[in-house]
Design a protein around this motif. Sequence first.
Motif, PDB file in Angstrom:
ATOM      1  N   SER A 100       1.017  -0.856  -0.177  1.00  0.00           N
ATOM      2  CA  SER A 100      -0.305   0.007   0.484  1.00  0.00           C
ATOM      3  C   SER A 100       0.859   1.468  -0.179  1.00  0.00           C
ATOM      4  O   SER A 100       0.493   2.278   0.159  1.00  0.00           O
ATOM      5  CB  SER A 100      -0.982  -0.012   1.367  1.00  0.00           C
ATOM      6  OG  SER A 100      -0.245  -0.405   2.146  1.00  0.00           O
ATOM      7  N   ARG A 101       1.841   0.778   0.096  1.00  0.00           N
ATOM      8  CA  ARG A 101       3.246   2.322   0.467  1.00  0.00           C
ATOM      9  C   ARG A 101       3.240   2.539  -0.689  1.00  0.00           C
ATOM     10  O   ARG A 101       4.220   2.122  -2.017  1.00  0.00           O
ATOM     11  CB  ARG A 101       4.502   1.754   0.935  1.00  0.00           C
ATOM     12  CG  ARG A 101       4.008   1.731   2.086  1.00  0.00           C
ATOM     13  CD  ARG A 101       3.187   2.167   3.205  1.00  0.00           C
ATOM     14  NE  ARG A 101       2.813   1.895   4.732  1.00  0.00           N
ATOM     15  CZ  ARG A 101       2.143   2.910   5.841  1.00  0.00           C
ATOM     16  NH1 ARG A 101       2.063   3.602   5.484  1.00  0.00           N
ATOM     17  NH2 ARG A 101       1.828   1.973   6.742  1.00  0.00           N
ATOM     18  N   ASP A 102       3.685   4.015  -0.544  1.00  0.00           N
ATOM     19  CA  ASP A 102       3.853   4.863  -1.932  1.00  0.00           C
ATOM     20  C   ASP A 102       5.897   5.465  -1.353  1.00  0.00           C
ATOM     21  O   ASP A 102       5.843   6.121  -0.667  1.00  0.00           O
ATOM     22  CB  ASP A 102       3.136   6.627  -2.026  1.00  0.00           C
ATOM     23  CG  ASP A 102       3.248   7.292  -3.121  1.00  0.00           C
ATOM     24  OD1 ASP A 102       4.984   6.666  -4.191  1.00  0.00           O
ATOM     25  OD2 ASP A 102       2.944   8.413  -3.806  1.00  0.00           O
ATOM     26  N   LEU A 103       6.514   4.680  -2.234  1.00  0.00           N
ATOM     27  CA  LEU A 103       7.572   4.640  -2.128  1.00  0.00           C
ATOM     28  C   LEU A 103       8.706   5.985  -2.575  1.00  0.00           C
ATOM     29  O   LEU A 103       9.608   6.631  -2.004  1.00  0.00           O
ATOM     30  CB  LEU A 103       8.887   3.401  -2.510  1.00  0.00           C
ATOM     31  CG  LEU A 103       8.794   2.100  -2.120  1.00  0.00           C
ATOM     32  CD1 LEU A 103       8.510   0.999  -2.653  1.00  0.00           C
ATOM     33  CD2 LEU A 103       8.103   2.585  -0.486  1.00  0.00           C
ATOM     34  N   ARG A 104       7.652   6.819  -3.404  1.00  0.00           N
ATOM     35  CA  ARG A 104       7.963   7.905  -3.758  1.00  0.00           C
ATOM     36  C   ARG A 104       8.167   8.800  -2.472  1.00  0.00           C
ATOM     37  O   ARG A 104       9.217  10.306  -2.428  1.00  0.00           O
ATOM     38  CB  ARG A 104       7.237   8.528  -4.780  1.00  0.00           C
ATOM     39  CG  ARG A 104       7.355   7.858  -6.495  1.00  0.00           C
ATOM     40  CD  ARG A 104       6.052   8.635  -6.983  1.00  0.00           C
ATOM     41  NE  ARG A 104       4.958   8.498  -6.889  1.00  0.00           N
ATOM     42  CZ  ARG A 104       3.599   9.011  -7.337  1.00  0.00           C
ATOM     43  NH1 ARG A 104       3.768   9.461  -9.025  1.00  0.00           N
ATOM     44  NH2 ARG A 104       2.433   8.584  -6.527  1.00  0.00           N
ATOM     45  N   GLU A 142      15.047  17.927  -4.006  1.00  0.00           N
ATOM     46  CA  GLU A 142      14.892  19.217  -4.957  1.00  0.00           C
ATOM     47  C   GLU A 142      14.328  18.363  -5.675  1.00  0.00           C
ATOM     48  O   GLU A 142      12.833  18.868  -5.659  1.00  0.00           O
ATOM     49  CB  GLU A 142      15.406  20.039  -5.298  1.00  0.00           C
ATOM     50  CG  GLU A 142      15.201  21.371  -4.774  1.00  0.00           C
ATOM     51  CD  GLU A 142      16.955  22.422  -5.541  1.00  0.00           C
ATOM     52  OE1 GLU A 142      17.072  23.481  -3.797  1.00  0.00           O
ATOM     53  OE2 GLU A 142      17.293  22.313  -5.895  1.00  0.00           O
ATOM     54  N   ILE A 143      13.834  17.555  -6.476  1.00  0.00           N
ATOM     55  CA  ILE A 143      13.572  16.387  -7.604  1.00  0.00           C
ATOM     56  C   ILE A 143      13.173  15.680  -6.946  1.00  0.00           C
ATOM     57  O   ILE A 143      12.224  15.195  -7.490  1.00  0.00           O
ATOM     58  CB  ILE A 143      14.876  16.085  -8.117  1.00  0.00           C
ATOM     59  CG1 ILE A 143      16.158  17.249  -9.209  1.00  0.00           C
ATOM     60  CG2 ILE A 143      14.723  14.956  -9.539  1.00  0.00           C
ATOM     61  CD1 ILE A 143      17.160  16.622  -9.443  1.00  0.00           C
ATOM     62  N   GLY A 162       4.150  14.914  -8.070  1.00  0.00           N
ATOM     63  CA  GLY A 162       4.031  14.593  -9.602  1.00  0.00           C
ATOM     64  C   GLY A 162       4.382  15.817  -9.866  1.00  0.00           C
ATOM     65  O   GLY A 162       3.343  16.034 -10.716  1.00  0.00           O
ATOM     66  N   GLU A 163       4.726  16.620  -9.576  1.00  0.00           N
ATOM     67  CA  GLU A 163       5.020  17.332 -10.688  1.00  0.00           C
ATOM     68  C   GLU A 163       6.531  17.860 -11.143  1.00  0.00           C
ATOM     69  O   GLU A 163       7.581  18.374 -10.970  1.00  0.00           O
ATOM     70  CB  GLU A 163       5.558  18.729  -9.477  1.00  0.00           C
ATOM     71  CG  GLU A 163       4.946  19.335  -8.419  1.00  0.00           C
ATOM     72  CD  GLU A 163       4.677  20.081  -7.442  1.00  0.00           C
ATOM     73  OE1 GLU A 163       5.712  20.212  -6.900  1.00  0.00           O
ATOM     74  OE2 GLU A 163       4.384  20.470  -6.888  1.00  0.00           O
ATOM     75  N   TRP A 164       7.034  16.074 -11.473  1.00  0.00           N
ATOM     76  CA  TRP A 164       7.901  15.465 -12.446  1.00  0.00           C
ATOM     77  C   TRP A 164       8.458  16.692 -13.931  1.00  0.00           C
ATOM     78  O   TRP A 164       7.648  17.302 -14.565  1.00  0.00           O
ATOM     79  CB  TRP A 164       7.864  14.457 -13.095  1.00  0.00           C
ATOM     80  CG  TRP A 164       9.087  13.885 -13.345  1.00  0.00           C
ATOM     81  CD1 TRP A 164       9.057  12.889 -14.355  1.00  0.00           C
ATOM     82  CD2 TRP A 164       9.989  12.992 -12.454  1.00  0.00           C
ATOM     83  NE1 TRP A 164      10.817  12.408 -14.359  1.00  0.00           N
ATOM     84  CE2 TRP A 164      11.251  12.596 -13.565  1.00  0.00           C
ATOM     85  CE3 TRP A 164      10.414  13.035 -11.119  1.00  0.00           C
ATOM     86  CZ2 TRP A 164      12.399  11.408 -12.446  1.00  0.00           C
ATOM     87  CZ3 TRP A 164      11.738  12.838 -10.697  1.00  0.00           C
ATOM     88  CH2 TRP A 164      12.331  11.752 -11.496  1.00  0.00           C
ATOM     89  N   GLN A 165       9.764  17.503 -13.285  1.00  0.00           N
ATOM     90  CA  GLN A 165      10.042  17.498 -14.699  1.00  0.00           C
ATOM     91  C   GLN A 165      10.801  17.205 -15.592  1.00  0.00           C
ATOM     92  O   GLN A 165      11.814  15.973 -15.353  1.00  0.00           O
ATOM     93  CB  GLN A 165      10.770  18.932 -14.117  1.00  0.00           C
ATOM     94  CG  GLN A 165      10.752  19.949 -13.226  1.00  0.00           C
ATOM     95  CD  GLN A 165       9.681  21.255 -13.708  1.00  0.00           C
ATOM     96  OE1 GLN A 165      10.613  21.753 -14.969  1.00  0.00           O
ATOM     97  NE2 GLN A 165       8.677  21.512 -13.366  1.00  0.00           N
ATOM     98  N   MET A 166      10.637  17.587 -16.541  1.00  0.00           N
ATOM     99  CA  MET A 166      11.403  17.105 -18.509  1.00  0.00           C
ATOM    100  C   MET A 166      12.839  17.272 -17.841  1.00  0.00           C
ATOM    101  O   MET A 166      13.664  17.804 -17.540  1.00  0.00           O
ATOM    102  CB  MET A 166      11.364  17.816 -19.628  1.00  0.00           C
ATOM    103  CG  MET A 166      10.230  17.629 -20.229  1.00  0.00           C
ATOM    104  SD  MET A 166      10.801  16.258 -21.776  1.00  0.00           S
ATOM    105  CE  MET A 166      11.816  16.306 -23.298  1.00  0.00           C
TER     106      MET A 166
END
Lengths: 234, 573
Positions: free
Chosen positions: B487-491, B521-522, B529-533
């Motif tokens: 159930s865990r979100d490892l992010r 920061e990354i 959910g604000e991943w940049q290119m």
Amino acid sequence: MPQLIIDDKEISADDGATILEAARQADIDIPTICWHPATSSNGLCRMCVVEVEGMRLLQPGCLVKAADGMRVQTKSERVIRARKTILEMLASSVDLSDFPEILALMDEYGASSARFPLAERREVEVKDDNPMFIRDYAKCVLCWRCVQVCAEDAQFTFAINFSGRGFETQIGTFFDRALPATSCVFCGQCVGVCPSGALKPKREFLLEQGVTPEQIAAMKTGLKSKVKSQRSSI
Amino acid sequence: MSDIDLAPLQAELSRFDLQGRSGLLPALQAAQRLYGWLPQEAAAEVAKALGVPLADVHGVIEFYSLFYSEPVGKRIVRVCTDAACGLKGGEQILSGLCARHGIQPNQTTPDLSTTIESSPCLGLCDLAPATLTVDDGRWTIGDNELRPRSMVYGLSSLLTSNCGKGRAATLAEYGAYPALRRALELTPEAVIAEVKAAGLVGRGGAAFPTAVKWEGAAKAESFPKYIVCNADESEPGTFKDRVLLLDDPHRVIEGMCIAAHAIGATRGYIYLRGEYPYILPVLENALSEARAAGYLGKKFDIEIRLGAGAYICGEETALFESIEGKRGYPRIKPPFPTTNGLFDQPTVINNVETLCNVPLIFEKGAAGYRQIGTEKSPGPKLFCVSGDVAKPGVYEVPFGTTLRELLTMANGSPVDWLSGSAVNQSTEQPDSRITEKLENGLQAILFGGAAGAFATPAHLDVKLTFEDLRAAGLPLGSGVVMVFDQSRDLRQTLARLGKFFAHESCGKCYPCQLGTQRQMEILQRLANGEWQMGDSERLQDVGWTMTDASLCGLGQTAASAVLSALKLGLVKL
Ligand SMILES: Cc1cc2nc3c(=O)[nH]c(=O)nc-3n(C[C@H](O)[C@H](O)[C@H](O)COP(=O)(O)O)c2cc1C
Ligand code: SF4
Ligand code: SF4
Ligand code: FES
Ligand code: FES
């Protein structure tokens, strides 16, 4: 005299020489930022890293001694990746506009100052608290040279040290006191070794701000007495 | 200009002035106990008494998280928001508390009654979500425990026989240092030979053979020599040393006495992390008992030094700097501690658990000790099991126990819990495994701490030994086994690890000073959910640069768990 191979070149280094010194004698370029002949090496910037056969990690050329039979790569893929990334991370944190040597290195390594978007920068106001020099720590690359010459490497004055830690590290005084209210003797040694434009003679700073030489001369007399009164109030 | 009465501080300072700069941390701690924080005048008084430059004193105050150069609340509540507590609502507890007091994290109420801090791992992960409150010099754990519960399980209790009883073993209960008596009958060389024959390897993370260290310091020809016990235990997920020190303090002291005999040390230090204040009186009491019984105080004595909030001070050379009254910057190696350690003198530094193994070796003899564990990894090992398990705690098992056996114990009911886990899934396609519907089955295990690496259900049958784990690419580290169910979100976990390293980097070398900040920061973007290119390449470049080019073990492992999670496909980019 240790015999070693740097980038396929056979080199005999002086006894006790570092890899950096050995390479330079043989006209092989290893970039440095924090290294300075007059201050003790602390291995801070890691721009001088090289690959030494048999070592798991990259080694700082400015510290590791050249040894007999050593095989050194100064331009391997791993070395380039580390140097380029260090430059890009530095450019995303610090104002390098007054540091032409680093800007040239960035060109050489194809490093982009825009590599890290949305990155927090170390931004601070210029400290203009004495008539001799200004301190613009937004340009400081934390090479430690000023702290070292103020302390055991030269002056034994101990006016400046660090504040914060990690990314938040800054050069600072006791509880951020103005320099005239510290043990600073205005010997100017720190300004002399600062590579980044963070420490700059007041006159040079004022000229850059568009103040004329005549105006500077007029300001001087007034400031000196101000320093005296600040000192006597400690 | 000051309304601060310096008289009580001046009285206190006479206790430290003979130590010079090395008395700086204890003196600042004394000042902070008096005033609640460190006003400029108090810092200047300390500087004067110890003969330390003002700027250096400020530099030291600024380095350590537990020193305050501004007023703080009478009560300071530290809420752990690190990896294990994050799973149990640490952040929600923090924001709830803050809301109740109308302040933000790391702020103080206007009436100076309360400060609330978001804290890195408090070494209480088995009790997650953990809080530590200090109120006017008195501390409480959680709601109002005065001492953290010790939960001790496993297959043997050689190191932990006195642990888990809810109080510290007295000297009478521990016994009259029988191992020391045996060791003192031997020459120092024979003592070292016995430790070598037992095959003891350091438990502090670097897995270095203990006898080799002792031998190096024994041969060094400079005096005095020092024994340092590394009790800084700050690796997220680690709490075994807390249990050993709190429940059985004489074991580690006896281990230090034997080490002192082996190398000819006259003085020992226990460097205890500042977040373990409740262990201090227990250790002090044990030291007085040992002095009264004549084990200490004649040829060898021990002083306790309390840290002040800096993970980096667990690194051996940074720890020496800290005892010497400086910012905790790691030194360049070589030279190594065995010849140039504390005060530049020959020094042996060992982890608490390593030293606790020493009496065992002399009780059983090297051959007897080798009956435990495996050929290449002899002895018992403590694991710190936390996260999604029914029974978090310290597990003592012989080396060679499998991860599955350990987790089965920790879960209580093996079948239910592991049934869902895809043990037979190939590691080639980790992503499909994660998305499978598993009723809270096992997702991953963080091995070795924040500086460690992730394991997956495919690793369940790995034997817990130095050699098997190395072959599997898993670091034993400080014995952390942090369990994450499906159930865990490892992010979120990666973001917490990123925050930890950015907070704890000392800032000395560029790759880590800058890299831990950029990595945080990354990872925060990834979690939000604000991943940049291009973030994926950035993460790899930053991670490998820190790993390959940093000055010390902190930077060299600051990306280890992150890179392993990416490699195993545990997070989707
Ligand atoms: C960043 C960092 C933190 C460390 N923290 C600890 C610690 O809290 N406790 C510990 O025993 N060793 C710690 N170590 C390892 C020590 O440097 C050292 O290797 C250890 O104390 C040696 O003891 P051992 O030989 O008994 O394992 C740390 C290392 C690093 C790089
Ligand atoms: S102010 Fe200049 S000399 Fe001092 S650390 Fe910064 S860049 Fe180096
Ligand atoms: S790796 Fe990190 S913690 Fe270690 S010296 Fe460099 S900045 Fe400090
Ligand atoms: S020049 Fe070698 S580390 Fe900076
Ligand atoms: S106490 Fe919270 S993670 Fe360790």
